[in-house]
Design a protein around this motif. Sequence first.
Motif, PDB file in Angstrom:
ATOM      1  N   UNK A   1      30.402  26.112  41.840  1.00 19.01           N
ATOM      2  CA  UNK A   1      31.857  25.978  41.680  1.00 19.01           C
ATOM      3  C   UNK A   1      32.632  26.880  42.644  1.00 19.01           C
ATOM      4  N   UNK A   2      31.897  27.604  43.527  1.00 22.23           N
ATOM      5  CA  UNK A   2      32.540  28.456  44.515  1.00 22.23           C
ATOM      6  C   UNK A   2      32.776  29.882  44.070  1.00 22.23           C
ATOM      7  N   UNK A   3      32.519  30.189  42.795  1.00 23.81           N
ATOM      8  CA  UNK A   3      32.739  31.560  42.315  1.00 23.81           C
ATOM      9  C   UNK A   3      31.612  32.463  42.798  1.00 23.81           C
ATOM     10  N   UNK A   4      31.953  33.735  43.043  1.00 25.98           N
ATOM     11  CA  UNK A   4      30.958  34.699  43.478  1.00 25.98           C
ATOM     12  C   UNK A   4      30.214  35.269  42.280  1.00 25.98           C
ATOM     13  N   UNK A   5      28.974  35.621  42.504  1.00 28.04           N
ATOM     14  CA  UNK A   5      28.187  36.281  41.468  1.00 28.04           C
ATOM     15  C   UNK A   5      28.656  37.728  41.302  1.00 28.04           C
ATOM     16  N   UNK A   6      28.457  38.300  40.110  1.00 25.14           N
ATOM     17  CA  UNK A   6      28.705  39.740  39.962  1.00 25.14           C
ATOM     18  C   UNK A   6      27.652  40.497  40.764  1.00 25.14           C
ATOM     19  N   UNK A   7      27.899  41.767  41.029  1.00 26.15           N
ATOM     20  CA  UNK A   7      26.971  42.509  41.876  1.00 26.15           C
ATOM     21  C   UNK A   7      25.682  42.869  41.157  1.00 26.15           C
ATOM     22  N   UNK A   8      25.689  42.946  39.831  1.00 31.65           N
ATOM     23  CA  UNK A   8      24.469  43.338  39.105  1.00 31.65           C
ATOM     24  C   UNK A   8      24.346  42.568  37.800  1.00 31.65           C
ATOM     25  N   UNK A   9      23.126  42.538  37.277  1.00 32.53           N
ATOM     26  CA  UNK A   9      22.842  41.902  35.997  1.00 32.53           C
ATOM     27  C   UNK A   9      23.157  42.871  34.869  1.00 32.53           C
ATOM     28  N   UNK A  10      23.864  42.399  33.864  1.00 33.48           N
ATOM     29  CA  UNK A  10      24.112  43.179  32.656  1.00 33.48           C
ATOM     30  C   UNK A  10      23.148  42.703  31.579  1.00 33.48           C
ATOM     31  N   UNK A  11      22.228  43.553  31.114  1.00 36.87           N
ATOM     32  CA  UNK A  11      21.246  43.111  30.119  1.00 36.87           C
ATOM     33  C   UNK A  11      21.890  42.705  28.801  1.00 36.87           C
ATOM     34  N   UNK A  12      21.210  41.844  28.086  1.00 42.37           N
ATOM     35  CA  UNK A  12      21.629  41.481  26.733  1.00 42.37           C
ATOM     36  C   UNK A  12      21.400  42.650  25.785  1.00 42.37           C
TER      37      UNK A  12
END
Length: 434
Positions: A376-387
Amino acid sequence: MGNWRLWGAALMLWAGFGLASPAQDLLNEVSRLLNDYYGGFSQVRPEELKQKYQAELEKVCAQEVSCPSNKAYALIQALVAEYGDRHTRYFTPEDYAEIQRRLAGSSSARPQLGVQLQVVPGLEGLLVVEVLAETPAEEAGLRRGDRILAINGQALPQAEGERMDFLRERVAAGAPLSLAIQRAQQRLVLEVHPRIISLRQLPTLSLRPDGVAVLRIPSFSGYQQVGPRIHELVRQAQLAGAKAMVIDLRNNGGGVLSECLVGAGAFVKETYRRLQDNLRFSEQGFKEGYYYLRFGGRDRPQYEVQAVYWTGPLALLVNERTASCAEYFTFDLQEGRQALVIGQPTAGVGNTATIFLRLSDGSGLQVTTSRAQRKDGSFYPDRVTPSLNLSDDWYALAEGRDLMLEKAIELVMGVNAGLDARLYGPPPAPFYAQ
């Protein structure tokens, strides 16, 4: 004759002011490549940085007739660090040669054991946190959680900062070593034979008696090797009747983009990345058994995989050293199938792509060239946030317990038994709705 002496002196002065030298050439080369290739999120001004470090170089080389390139190394590292981009780094010739060997999966430059070690404050010796497959360490019987206390009867230094060098010096000699090991409450001695080893780190699978398959992915380096092997190991887990799976990505520093896309395709139906640089974009992904590049709206298959698809309970383990391609892999499973992610926030380079450039003196530059986007063109966040936030407990590991892995097994087995996953906290929310 006097005029010639004057001209000679003038030329020497000009050379000194102009810094026509290997160090100057290297600074110019790095500045040009950063200006041409950098496509990340940093807002630094390359020309201002060049001017700043040009002045520093002139001070360093003031007494040099022809300033050698190594005089510029520290300055260039400082310049590159100002980008504040962990995917953009400078390597000395020795470090660059080593990282290229690792990326290519070639052999080590000197004898090694094949372990990753950790100095733990308050604990004697060196803690083994990883034993690589098909290495002297594995052959000798070393295990994750062992502590190396002495080598050939000589105890490791009490000073924490000296222990790694103590071990490296003895391993580099290549002679057989007798290691005194603490394994939980047991003391033992193991004989190990250091040698030149392959730096290729392929995924491995262990099947537990309780039916949980543990898939360890230490790296995504190795084009057309890691992704297909993940599919093969998932197939083995299925054939063995595994009830649930835990994927261990701790300390996985990334690798080749194709391999994390292909590997994630064993758990989600399709993976995709759009990489946007300053001028253009490229697209690639995995679906229906093919890794593809997309040109002009058409998918061009690059290689085929005997694909499988895991549908059972699933959890992923990550930590602060889980980086780059390993973050991409985790995003795909977290967003694509709400997979449970346990551990620490990851390294923070999960939204960019990078290339390596060899410089004229043999040193090297890693440069962020593009930013990663979803469909959809959105950028990913820079890091994964764990559950579920949980840190590695080195003291527990030294006692023979991997608490993060134990928690993951508890949760996936609970889901497999039909228990409500909400008992263990809210499910991970997707970053976007597909």
